[in-house]
Design a protein around this motif. Structure first.
Motif, mmCIF file in Angstrom:
data_model
loop_
_atom_site.group_PDB
_atom_site.id
_atom_site.type_symbol
_atom_site.label_atom_id
_atom_site.label_comp_id
_atom_site.label_asym_id
_atom_site.label_seq_id
_atom_site.Cartn_x
_atom_site.Cartn_y
_atom_site.Cartn_z
ATOM 1 N N LYS A 78 6.142 1.707 -0.342
ATOM 2 C CA LYS A 78 6.513 2.350 0.920
ATOM 3 C C LYS A 78 7.572 3.391 0.625
ATOM 4 O O LYS A 78 8.439 3.184 -0.214
ATOM 5 C CB LYS A 78 7.061 1.305 1.888
ATOM 6 C CG LYS A 78 7.496 1.834 3.238
ATOM 7 C CD LYS A 78 8.047 0.673 4.055
ATOM 8 C CE LYS A 78 9.127 1.041 5.009
ATOM 9 N NZ LYS A 78 10.119 1.982 4.586
ATOM 10 N N SER A 82 9.869 6.127 5.391
ATOM 11 C CA SER A 82 8.527 6.019 5.930
ATOM 12 C C SER A 82 8.368 4.646 6.568
ATOM 13 O O SER A 82 9.198 3.773 6.358
ATOM 14 C CB SER A 82 7.532 6.194 4.778
ATOM 15 O OG SER A 82 6.248 6.396 5.241
ATOM 16 N N ILE A 83 7.320 4.473 7.344
ATOM 17 C CA ILE A 83 7.121 3.168 7.979
ATOM 18 C C ILE A 83 5.878 2.449 7.468
ATOM 19 O O ILE A 83 5.766 1.250 7.601
ATOM 20 C CB ILE A 83 7.060 3.284 9.520
ATOM 21 C CG1 ILE A 83 5.958 4.226 9.968
ATOM 22 C CG2 ILE A 83 8.410 3.722 10.065
ATOM 23 C CD1 ILE A 83 5.777 4.310 11.468
ATOM 24 N N ARG A 84 4.973 3.168 6.853
ATOM 25 C CA ARG A 84 3.706 2.588 6.399
ATOM 26 C C ARG A 84 3.824 2.004 4.993
ATOM 27 O O ARG A 84 4.436 2.583 4.110
ATOM 28 C CB ARG A 84 2.636 3.684 6.399
ATOM 29 C CG ARG A 84 1.283 3.199 5.910
ATOM 30 C CD ARG A 84 0.311 4.328 5.767
ATOM 31 N NE ARG A 84 0.652 5.145 4.591
ATOM 32 C CZ ARG A 84 -0.007 6.242 4.258
ATOM 33 N NH1 ARG A 84 -0.985 6.686 5.019
ATOM 34 N NH2 ARG A 84 0.343 6.917 3.182
ATOM 35 N N SER A 120 5.803 -1.966 11.697
ATOM 36 C CA SER A 120 4.853 -0.869 11.907
ATOM 37 C C SER A 120 3.462 -1.416 12.200
ATOM 38 O O SER A 120 2.720 -0.840 12.983
ATOM 39 C CB SER A 120 4.826 0.090 10.719
ATOM 40 O OG SER A 120 4.139 -0.461 9.629
ATOM 41 N N ASN A 121 3.114 -2.552 11.596
ATOM 42 C CA ASN A 121 1.817 -3.176 11.899
ATOM 43 C C ASN A 121 1.764 -3.653 13.340
ATOM 44 O O ASN A 121 0.756 -3.506 14.013
ATOM 45 C CB ASN A 121 1.545 -4.339 10.946
ATOM 46 C CG ASN A 121 1.251 -3.864 9.554
ATOM 47 O OD1 ASN A 121 0.716 -2.783 9.363
ATOM 48 N ND2 ASN A 121 1.608 -4.668 8.571
ATOM 49 N N TYR A 123 3.642 -2.442 15.903
ATOM 50 C CA TYR A 123 3.679 -1.279 16.781
ATOM 51 C C TYR A 123 2.392 -0.464 16.718
ATOM 52 O O TYR A 123 2.056 0.229 17.673
ATOM 53 C CB TYR A 123 4.883 -0.378 16.459
ATOM 54 C CG TYR A 123 6.166 -0.886 17.078
ATOM 55 C CD1 TYR A 123 6.489 -0.588 18.395
ATOM 56 C CD2 TYR A 123 7.054 -1.666 16.347
ATOM 57 C CE1 TYR A 123 7.655 -1.044 18.966
ATOM 58 C CE2 TYR A 123 8.234 -2.129 16.909
ATOM 59 C CZ TYR A 123 8.523 -1.822 18.219
ATOM 60 O OH TYR A 123 9.684 -2.268 18.791
ATOM 61 N N LYS A 124 1.667 -0.539 15.611
ATOM 62 C CA LYS A 124 0.394 0.170 15.489
ATOM 63 C C LYS A 124 -0.565 -0.292 16.579
ATOM 64 O O LYS A 124 -1.359 0.478 17.093
ATOM 65 C CB LYS A 124 -0.202 -0.109 14.107
ATOM 66 C CG LYS A 124 -1.060 1.010 13.583
ATOM 67 C CD LYS A 124 -1.633 0.664 12.229
ATOM 68 C CE LYS A 124 -0.545 0.579 11.196
ATOM 69 N NZ LYS A 124 -1.028 0.307 9.849
ATOM 70 N N ILE A 128 3.039 3.433 18.005
ATOM 71 C CA ILE A 128 3.818 3.590 16.771
ATOM 72 C C ILE A 128 5.083 4.402 17.000
ATOM 73 O O ILE A 128 6.097 4.187 16.343
ATOM 74 C CB ILE A 128 2.940 4.193 15.641
ATOM 75 C CG1 ILE A 128 3.571 3.969 14.277
ATOM 76 C CG2 ILE A 128 2.657 5.649 15.885
ATOM 77 C CD1 ILE A 128 3.573 2.567 13.824
ATOM 78 N N LEU A 131 8.275 2.456 17.584
ATOM 79 C CA LEU A 131 8.997 1.876 16.450
ATOM 80 C C LEU A 131 10.210 2.721 16.097
ATOM 81 O O LEU A 131 11.299 2.199 15.878
ATOM 82 C CB LEU A 131 8.086 1.740 15.231
ATOM 83 C CG LEU A 131 8.762 1.287 13.935
ATOM 84 C CD1 LEU A 131 9.465 -0.058 14.107
ATOM 85 C CD2 LEU A 131 7.765 1.230 12.804
ATOM 86 N N ARG A 132 10.041 4.030 16.046
ATOM 87 C CA ARG A 132 11.156 4.915 15.671
ATOM 88 C C ARG A 132 12.304 4.880 16.674
ATOM 89 O O ARG A 132 13.420 5.205 16.323
ATOM 90 C CB ARG A 132 10.665 6.334 15.467
ATOM 91 C CG ARG A 132 9.776 6.437 14.242
ATOM 92 C CD ARG A 132 9.677 7.846 13.739
ATOM 93 N NE ARG A 132 8.746 7.950 12.642
ATOM 94 C CZ ARG A 132 9.071 7.782 11.370
ATOM 95 N NH1 ARG A 132 10.293 7.493 11.034
ATOM 96 N NH2 ARG A 132 8.166 7.898 10.424
ATOM 97 N N PHE A 137 14.623 -0.047 13.900
ATOM 98 C CA PHE A 137 14.505 1.185 13.129
ATOM 99 C C PHE A 137 15.816 1.968 13.162
ATOM 100 O O PHE A 137 16.232 2.527 12.140
ATOM 101 C CB PHE A 137 13.352 2.070 13.618
ATOM 102 C CG PHE A 137 13.121 3.247 12.717
ATOM 103 C CD1 PHE A 137 12.373 3.098 11.558
ATOM 104 C CD2 PHE A 137 13.679 4.483 13.000
ATOM 105 C CE1 PHE A 137 12.176 4.175 10.704
ATOM 106 C CE2 PHE A 137 13.494 5.562 12.147
ATOM 107 C CZ PHE A 137 12.734 5.408 11.003
#
Length: 146
Positions: A78, A82-84, A120-121, A123-124, A128, A131-132, A137
């Protein structure tokens, strides 16, 4: 199937180190856009949690992100900013970035980064962008990335 490292070794048999120019901000503040980073490409490298790896990822080309988890022959990386989380097979890893002053290579940071990837999973499924703006975060950003 040949690994990317094997293909490069076929073309450049004596190559042990090369440099990559970073194009984005996914590794900010550790690596900034426009910086050239030396990458070590040795056959005997054992990838360790916290290493910054250069790898081929799906159809996105080559990425330079931090290794946060290993499960068997799968490496989970990661970007610091980044979040992914990306899952990468060892055959797609070219080498380890030789980064000076990697002040985020701490257990505390890596645990926080894993938490952001997990969120992130969640919030996906919803939104998404939320999340920020989440407390988690914002704390991550304030504590490590500012």
């Amino acid at each position: 199937m040949s690994s990317w490292r094997d293909i490069i070794r076929t073309i450049y048999p004596d190559m042990r180190e090369f440099s990559v120019k970073v194009m984005g901000n996914s590794m900010f503040p550790t690596i900034k856009a426009g910086e050239s980073v030396p990458v070590l490409m040795r056959d005997d490298i054992k990838f360790c949690i916290g290493d910054i790896l250069v790898f081929r990822y799906k159809n996105e080309g080559f990425l330079i992100h931090r290794l946060l988890q290993k499960k068997g022959q799968i490496y989970y990386c990661k970007g610091d900013n980044s979040i992914r989380m990306e899952s990468v097979g060892k055959e797609n890893i070219l080498g380890v970035a030789n980064v000076q002053n990697d002040f985020l290579r701490t257990h505390e940071f890596m645990q926080a980064s894993l938490k952001i990837a997990e969120l992130s999973n969640f919030y996906k499924e919803n939104n998404i962008d939320s999340l920020r703006s989440s407390l988690e975060f914002r704390q991550y950003w304030e504590s490590f990335l500012r």
